[in-house]
Structure formats: C-alpha cells, structure tokens
Design a protein around this motif. Structure first.
Motif, PDB file in Angstrom:
ATOM      1  N   THR A  19      -0.818  12.737  -8.013  1.00  0.00           N
ATOM      2  CA  THR A  19      -1.467  12.840  -6.446  1.00  0.00           C
ATOM      3  C   THR A  19      -1.231  10.397  -6.177  1.00  0.00           C
ATOM      4  OG1 THR A  19      -3.120  14.494  -6.899  1.00  0.00           O
ATOM      5  CG2 THR A  19      -3.593  13.213  -4.815  1.00  0.00           C
ATOM      6  N   ALA A  20      -1.169  11.330  -4.499  1.00  0.00           N
ATOM      7  CA  ALA A  20      -1.627   9.708  -4.252  1.00  0.00           C
ATOM      8  C   ALA A  20      -2.637   9.229  -3.607  1.00  0.00           C
ATOM      9  CB  ALA A  20      -0.048   9.299  -3.033  1.00  0.00           C
ATOM     10  N   TRP A  21      -3.261   7.765  -4.345  1.00  0.00           N
ATOM     11  CA  TRP A  21      -4.899   7.840  -3.638  1.00  0.00           C
ATOM     12  C   TRP A  21      -4.291   6.516  -2.651  1.00  0.00           C
ATOM     13  CZ3 TRP A  21      -8.808  10.533  -4.447  1.00  0.00           C
ATOM     14  CH2 TRP A  21      -8.944  12.007  -5.616  1.00  0.00           C
ATOM     15  N   VAL A  22      -5.236   6.811  -1.465  1.00  0.00           N
ATOM     16  CA  VAL A  22      -5.128   5.341  -0.392  1.00  0.00           C
ATOM     17  C   VAL A  22      -6.710   4.986  -0.889  1.00  0.00           C
ATOM     18  CG1 VAL A  22      -3.447   6.243   0.579  1.00  0.00           C
ATOM     19  CG2 VAL A  22      -5.581   7.246   1.398  1.00  0.00           C
ATOM     20  N   HIS A  67       0.896  -1.154   0.209  1.00  0.00           N
ATOM     21  CA  HIS A  67       0.370   0.343   0.071  1.00  0.00           C
ATOM     22  C   HIS A  67       0.956   1.193  -0.009  1.00  0.00           C
ATOM     23  CE1 HIS A  67      -4.531  -1.493   0.561  1.00  0.00           C
ATOM     24  NE2 HIS A  67      -3.496  -2.222   1.521  1.00  0.00           N
ATOM     25  N   ILE A  68       1.692   1.451   0.572  1.00  0.00           N
ATOM     26  CA  ILE A  68       2.809   2.170   0.588  1.00  0.00           C
ATOM     27  C   ILE A  68       3.350   2.370  -0.544  1.00  0.00           C
ATOM     28  CG2 ILE A  68       4.655   3.143   1.437  1.00  0.00           C
ATOM     29  CD1 ILE A  68       2.443   3.489   3.277  1.00  0.00           C
ATOM     30  N   SER A  69       4.704   1.712  -1.015  1.00  0.00           N
ATOM     31  CA  SER A  69       5.244   0.973  -1.745  1.00  0.00           C
ATOM     32  C   SER A  69       4.794   1.442  -3.303  1.00  0.00           C
ATOM     33  CB  SER A  69       6.445  -0.049  -1.785  1.00  0.00           C
ATOM     34  OG  SER A  69       5.208  -1.532  -1.904  1.00  0.00           O
ATOM     35  N   ARG A  70       3.661   1.318  -3.316  1.00  0.00           N
ATOM     36  CA  ARG A  70       3.004   1.250  -5.248  1.00  0.00           C
ATOM     37  C   ARG A  70       2.511   2.500  -5.283  1.00  0.00           C
ATOM     38  NH1 ARG A  70      -2.658   2.175  -4.977  1.00  0.00           N
ATOM     39  NH2 ARG A  70      -3.374   2.174  -2.461  1.00  0.00           N
ATOM     40  N   GLY A 128      13.375   2.179  -1.427  1.00  0.00           N
ATOM     41  CA  GLY A 128      14.504   2.044  -2.908  1.00  0.00           C
ATOM     42  C   GLY A 128      13.999   0.683  -3.467  1.00  0.00           C
ATOM     43  N   VAL A 129      12.353   0.676  -3.294  1.00  0.00           N
ATOM     44  CA  VAL A 129      11.781  -0.793  -3.799  1.00  0.00           C
ATOM     45  C   VAL A 129      11.941  -0.071  -4.931  1.00  0.00           C
ATOM     46  CG1 VAL A 129       9.437   0.533  -3.695  1.00  0.00           C
ATOM     47  CG2 VAL A 129       9.779  -1.797  -3.797  1.00  0.00           C
ATOM     48  N   THR A 130      12.098   0.716  -5.875  1.00  0.00           N
ATOM     49  CA  THR A 130      11.597   1.503  -7.424  1.00  0.00           C
ATOM     50  C   THR A 130      12.272   0.728  -7.685  1.00  0.00           C
ATOM     51  OG1 THR A 130      12.855   3.547  -7.542  1.00  0.00           O
ATOM     52  CG2 THR A 130      10.375   3.572  -6.886  1.00  0.00           C
ATOM     53  N   ALA A 131      13.960   0.293  -7.572  1.00  0.00           N
ATOM     54  CA  ALA A 131      14.764   0.019  -8.027  1.00  0.00           C
ATOM     55  C   ALA A 131      15.130  -2.089  -8.194  1.00  0.00           C
ATOM     56  CB  ALA A 131      15.927   0.473  -7.279  1.00  0.00           C
TER      57      ALA A 131
END
Length: 311
Positions: free
Chosen positions: A181-184, A168-171, A305-308
């Motif tokens: 915008t970050a939609w939660v 839910h955070i890393s996505r 660092g998850v995007t890598a």
C-alpha cells in the motif's frame, strides 16, 4: 571566453542545472563537501565547505553566476545548517560580483487560499517557511542596495529522476513494486502541484541570464495539479507497476508520531500543504522565459526511473 558558472550542491537540481549549462557550452563547476565527480561531460567538481565565506569567495572569483542549489541532507537541521551557508553565499556573491541565483520552495508563502503567485507576501508562520522567507529577504535587501544581483526561483514538490526517498511520489516506488500500500500525508484526493527538477533547472538558468528578471521571485512552470492518488498511479503505470491501494495516513497517527520523531514533527508542521489544494500560478515565468513544463507523461517516465538512481 565562455561564461563561468559555480553551482553549490549536487542534488537533483544541482545536477540538472549543471547538465543544462553544459549543453549550452558554459564552463561549469559544481562544489560539494566531497568533491565527487558528477560524470557530466564538461562539468568540473571541487571539494568545498560552502559555509566558509572565504573559501567560497575564492572559488567564486571570476564567476558569472553563483547558484544556490544546496539542500541540507538532514531535514531536521535547517536552523543549524542554513544560516551560515546562506550568509556565506551572500558574502561570496558580493565579493565576486556574480549573479546570485537561488533555488527555493514554496514554503515561504505558508497556507494560502487559491493558487500561489509571485505577488503574494511571504507569510509563513512555521519555522521552515520563515527561514526560507528570511533568506530571500536578506538577498533582496542587498540586491535593492546595489550590493549584489539576486534572483530566486521557487518550485513545488519535486518529481523527476534522482529524488528518491526525498520525494513524496518517488519514495513510494520501491514498496509499490512489491505490491504494498502507498501511504500518503494529508488527503489523497485534493489537487497538488508537482514540479519536475528539469524544469527548475531550465527556469533558474533562464532567470540568472536575464538581467531584467533579477530582484524578484519566479515560480517554476509546472504541469496542472494532480491528486496524490492520480500522480502515484500515473507514475506506477509508467514504471510498469500494478496498481496498489493508496491511503491517507490518519492525522492522529501523524500527530502522535511527531511527539517522538523530529522528522515527523517537521512534516506535521507542513501538513497544510497536503490537506487542501496546493496550486501554482506560473504564468509570469512562462511568459517571461518562454518555458513550458516537461509533458506530464515524460515526467512520469522520468520519475519512474528513480529507483535506478543512487543519491
């Protein structure tokens, strides 16, 4: 001869369990359908259909601990994937005599008032929660009958490296890096517990090794709860991303989407987790295993660092 450990699943938890055991000098094998090498020094990989009880039992022969770190890729197919896999794991644990260590979620508890703890009943009414509760109930029944040795470690929503679009955070990181915008789901302003996958690994390894900890559930030590907005802003800051608006998806929109999207239907059924405080009392595991959660600032840097990371 060093202990042998067989891990089913090479997702974020499986990888961290493998790395934790390898650091301890254990003999570690990770089983996946593809048999892909995890590139972790000291860790072997094998191709295996773990839902085949005979094949899994052969792989588990002579193993000291069998870890269930599986996580079906299709979130909408649990009722199809989990029953044969869970049954196969129980069979292999009984045939091999290995300790059966299960990683799980908090789904089995269902909605609760106040922090979750190990003495709460498994009272979920949604189908995913009932399924996970049933998996532990089956393992506990065999444990109590003396047929296997089982222990389960539960954790809240994952943060840390390797989670990607499943978190839910890393996505939110890829879109936020472009200023979007970050939609939660649910509310953005109620406290919610997040658990680093590294701490899940540390806890399941400790619980499996402690015979006095078997036969029950343990909750992974986690940092104090954060609102979704605060957690996102902390991770964005760690990633060097400028602040972006954080907004809650309208409930009516989620409900409407669930009528046509199987994935949104699953998410909507579990939306209670994001509409009220979702808290964990992890004091029992902290006291038993001497484990403290990874410091939150480090968690944020790890998650950033998850995007890598390619899943």
């Amino acid at each position: 001869m060093s202990e042998r450990h067989l891990i089913i699943g090479a997702g974020p938890v499986g990888r961290h369990v493998a790395a934790e055991l390898a650091r301890e000098g254990r003999r570690v094998t990770v089983a996946t359908r593809s048999g892909s090498d995890l590139a972790i020094p000291g860790v072997d990989a094998i191709a295996l259909d773990a839902s085949d009880p005979d094949a899994l039992s052969r792989a588990a022969e002579g193993v000291d601990v069998l870890y269930n770190c599986a996580n079906p890729r299709d979130y909408t197919a649990w009722e199809t994937v989990w029953p044969p896999l869970a049954s196969s794991l129980l069979t292999a644990a009984e045939r091999s005599g290995a300790v059966y260590a299960i990683t799980s979620s908090l789904y089995a508890y269902g909605p609760v008032d106040g922090p979750m703890h190990e003495q709460l009943p498994d009272a979920a009414t949604d189908h995913k929660g009932r399924l996970r509760a049933g998996m532990w109930r089956d393992a506990k029944r065999l444990h109590d009958a003396g047929r296997i040795r089982a222990v389960e470690v539960r954790a809240s929503d994952y943060v840390g490296p390797g989670i990607g679009q499943n978190g839910h955070i890393s996505r939110q990181l890829p879109a936020a890096s472009k200023g979007k915008t970050a939609w939660v789901f649910g509310r953005k302003d109620v406290p919610h517990t997040f658990t680093d996958v590294q701490d899940v690994a540390r806890t399941i390894v400790a619980a499996a090794a402690d015979s006095g900890a078997h036969g029950r559930v343990w909750l992974t030590p986690s940092n104090p709860a954060k609102t979704q907005e605060d957690a996102l802003n902390d991770v964005f800051r760690a990633a060097g991303i400028a602040p972006v608006p954080v907004r809650s998806m309208p409930r009516a929109l989620v409900a409407a989407a669930s009528l046509v999207s199987p994935l949104m239907r699953e998410i909507n059924e579990l939306a209670y987790q994001w509409r009220a405080p979702y808290l964990v009392d992890d004091s029992a595991a902290r006291e038993r295993f001497g484990i403290e959660p990874t410091p939150w600032d480090d968690v944020c840097r790890r998650t950033a660092g998850v995007t890598a990371v390619t899943l």
